[in-house]
Design a protein around this motif. Structure first.
Motif, PDB file in Angstrom:
ATOM      1  N   GLN A  19     -10.132   2.155   0.025  1.00  0.00           N
ATOM      2  CA  GLN A  19      -8.852   1.537  -0.352  1.00  0.00           C
ATOM      3  C   GLN A  19      -8.847   1.166  -1.839  1.00  0.00           C
ATOM      4  O   GLN A  19      -8.183   0.239  -2.267  1.00  0.00           O
ATOM      5  CB  GLN A  19      -8.523   0.285   0.498  1.00  0.00           C
ATOM      6  CG  GLN A  19      -8.324   0.542   1.953  1.00  0.00           C
ATOM      7  CD  GLN A  19      -9.626   0.607   2.718  1.00  0.00           C
ATOM      8  OE1 GLN A  19     -10.507  -0.228   2.556  1.00  0.00           O
ATOM      9  NE2 GLN A  19      -9.764   1.614   3.561  1.00  0.00           N
ATOM     10  N   VAL A  58      -9.328   6.102  -2.232  1.00  0.00           N
ATOM     11  CA  VAL A  58      -8.413   5.287  -1.434  1.00  0.00           C
ATOM     12  C   VAL A  58      -8.716   5.411   0.054  1.00  0.00           C
ATOM     13  O   VAL A  58      -8.791   4.408   0.769  1.00  0.00           O
ATOM     14  CB  VAL A  58      -6.939   5.644  -1.729  1.00  0.00           C
ATOM     15  CG1 VAL A  58      -6.001   4.971  -0.747  1.00  0.00           C
ATOM     16  CG2 VAL A  58      -6.585   5.255  -3.159  1.00  0.00           C
ATOM     17  N   GLU A  59      -8.882   6.620   0.534  1.00  0.00           N
ATOM     18  CA  GLU A  59      -9.106   6.805   1.966  1.00  0.00           C
ATOM     19  C   GLU A  59     -10.382   6.112   2.438  1.00  0.00           C
ATOM     20  O   GLU A  59     -10.405   5.455   3.476  1.00  0.00           O
ATOM     21  CB  GLU A  59      -9.159   8.294   2.314  1.00  0.00           C
ATOM     22  CG  GLU A  59      -9.223   8.543   3.806  1.00  0.00           C
ATOM     23  CD  GLU A  59      -9.135  10.019   4.156  1.00  0.00           C
ATOM     24  OE1 GLU A  59      -9.765  10.395   5.153  1.00  0.00           O
ATOM     25  OE2 GLU A  59      -8.458  10.784   3.446  1.00  0.00           O
ATOM     26  N   PHE A  67      -7.901   2.035  -5.545  1.00  0.00           N
ATOM     27  CA  PHE A  67      -7.053   2.780  -6.474  1.00  0.00           C
ATOM     28  C   PHE A  67      -7.597   2.563  -7.880  1.00  0.00           C
ATOM     29  O   PHE A  67      -7.944   1.428  -8.244  1.00  0.00           O
ATOM     30  CB  PHE A  67      -5.613   2.250  -6.459  1.00  0.00           C
ATOM     31  CG  PHE A  67      -4.846   2.523  -5.205  1.00  0.00           C
ATOM     32  CD1 PHE A  67      -4.038   3.653  -5.105  1.00  0.00           C
ATOM     33  CD2 PHE A  67      -4.898   1.650  -4.130  1.00  0.00           C
ATOM     34  CE1 PHE A  67      -3.309   3.901  -3.960  1.00  0.00           C
ATOM     35  CE2 PHE A  67      -4.170   1.884  -2.981  1.00  0.00           C
ATOM     36  CZ  PHE A  67      -3.372   3.012  -2.890  1.00  0.00           C
ATOM     37  N   ASP A  70      -6.897   8.560  -7.079  1.00  0.00           N
ATOM     38  CA  ASP A  70      -6.779   8.021  -5.727  1.00  0.00           C
ATOM     39  C   ASP A  70      -7.809   8.629  -4.770  1.00  0.00           C
ATOM     40  O   ASP A  70      -7.663   8.546  -3.555  1.00  0.00           O
ATOM     41  CB  ASP A  70      -5.364   8.180  -5.181  1.00  0.00           C
ATOM     42  CG  ASP A  70      -4.961   9.630  -5.007  1.00  0.00           C
ATOM     43  OD1 ASP A  70      -5.743  10.543  -5.334  1.00  0.00           O
ATOM     44  OD2 ASP A  70      -3.830   9.859  -4.521  1.00  0.00           O
ATOM     45  N   HIS A 130       0.966   3.959  -2.930  1.00  0.00           N
ATOM     46  CA  HIS A 130       0.464   5.293  -2.575  1.00  0.00           C
ATOM     47  C   HIS A 130       1.540   6.366  -2.776  1.00  0.00           C
ATOM     48  O   HIS A 130       1.253   7.443  -3.295  1.00  0.00           O
ATOM     49  CB  HIS A 130      -0.031   5.275  -1.132  1.00  0.00           C
ATOM     50  CG  HIS A 130      -0.904   6.423  -0.758  1.00  0.00           C
ATOM     51  ND1 HIS A 130      -1.651   7.145  -1.651  1.00  0.00           N
ATOM     52  CD2 HIS A 130      -1.164   6.974   0.454  1.00  0.00           C
ATOM     53  CE1 HIS A 130      -2.314   8.089  -1.033  1.00  0.00           C
ATOM     54  NE2 HIS A 130      -2.039   8.016   0.247  1.00  0.00           N
ATOM     55  N   ASN A 131       2.782   6.057  -2.410  1.00  0.00           N
ATOM     56  CA  ASN A 131       3.872   7.042  -2.503  1.00  0.00           C
ATOM     57  C   ASN A 131       4.446   7.201  -3.907  1.00  0.00           C
ATOM     58  O   ASN A 131       4.806   8.298  -4.305  1.00  0.00           O
ATOM     59  CB  ASN A 131       4.994   6.687  -1.531  1.00  0.00           C
ATOM     60  CG  ASN A 131       4.561   6.813  -0.082  1.00  0.00           C
ATOM     61  OD1 ASN A 131       3.623   7.538   0.240  1.00  0.00           O
ATOM     62  ND2 ASN A 131       5.230   6.083   0.789  1.00  0.00           N
ATOM     63  N   PHE A 140       0.821  -1.206   0.000  1.00  0.00           N
ATOM     64  CA  PHE A 140       0.000   0.000   0.000  1.00  0.00           C
ATOM     65  C   PHE A 140       0.859   1.261   0.000  1.00  0.00           C
ATOM     66  O   PHE A 140       0.648   2.163  -0.825  1.00  0.00           O
ATOM     67  CB  PHE A 140      -0.938   0.002   1.209  1.00  0.00           C
ATOM     68  CG  PHE A 140      -1.776   1.249   1.329  1.00  0.00           C
ATOM     69  CD1 PHE A 140      -2.996   1.340   0.681  1.00  0.00           C
ATOM     70  CD2 PHE A 140      -1.353   2.326   2.097  1.00  0.00           C
ATOM     71  CE1 PHE A 140      -3.782   2.477   0.800  1.00  0.00           C
ATOM     72  CE2 PHE A 140      -2.131   3.467   2.220  1.00  0.00           C
ATOM     73  CZ  PHE A 140      -3.348   3.547   1.568  1.00  0.00           C
TER      74      PHE A 140
END
Length: 185
Positions: free
Chosen positions: A133, A129-130, A135, A126, A62-63, A58
């Motif tokens: 989850q 995502v919060e 994407f 994204d 995400h990064n 994840f």
């Protein structure tokens, strides 16, 4: 008809073949097994996938905003399960499972040389995502490993049981409305 618990819906609608998700966090590559994915649209090719913060992959996805979705053949079923049973925070999965890496064209995450197909992806959206989850990935390059003898996809039924694709039916001649999508893989 026999009524079943609606919480088991995922076992009926599991969207497609199990995939292995390859990421690279800038230090080392990682891989995870994933069953929760779906096509969102044809062009540009968008794929929805669920990877939660409990998964080591994840943070890398995400990064960096990049990953590879690799489709293993049915002959890799045990490896697929074993990869899913351990965490990249504790083990180098490529080393432990002897998975072959190949060089991608557009992302930093490695291709999986042992798989039937590899799809290089970048995060397209994204915003979910919060909350979910979820994407939304955009496919930016795709690869086929034509040398693989095992061509069956592996499908998980959500409870540790799997099926592999069997006979294929070619009905392309009947697909008069969607001919633009008739391309051999």
């Amino acid at each position: 008809m026999r009524r079943i618990d609606a919480s088991r819906t995922y076992r009926i609608l599991e969207s497609g073949p199990i995939v292995m998700v390859s990421t690279h966090d800038g230090v080392r590559p990682n891989i995870m097994t994933m069953g929760f994915h779906m096509m969102v649209q044809h062009a540009p090719p968008l794929i929805g996938c669920v990877i939660g913060p409990w998964d080591h992959s994840f943070a890398a996805l995400h990064n960096t905003g990049q990953c590879v979705l690799a489709v293993p053949g049915a002959d890799l079923a045990r490896t697929v399960v074993d990869v899913g049973n351990c965490s990249g925070t504790e083990v180098d999965k490529f080393e432990r499972f002897g998975l072959a890496m190949s060089r991608p064209a557009k992302v930093k995450a490695p291709l999986l040389g042992d798989c039937l197909y590899n799809i290089e992806c970048v995060v397209h959206d994204d915003t979910m995502v919060e909350k979910y989850q979820l994407f939304i990935l955009k496919a930016v390059a795709a690869w086929s490993n034509d040398a693989r003898k095992e061509r069956r996809f592996l499908h998980h039924h959500g409870d540790g049981t799997f099926t592999a694709d069997g006979e294929r039916f070619d009905l392309r001649d009947r697909m008069t409305l969607w001919r633009q999508f008739q391309v051999d893989l």
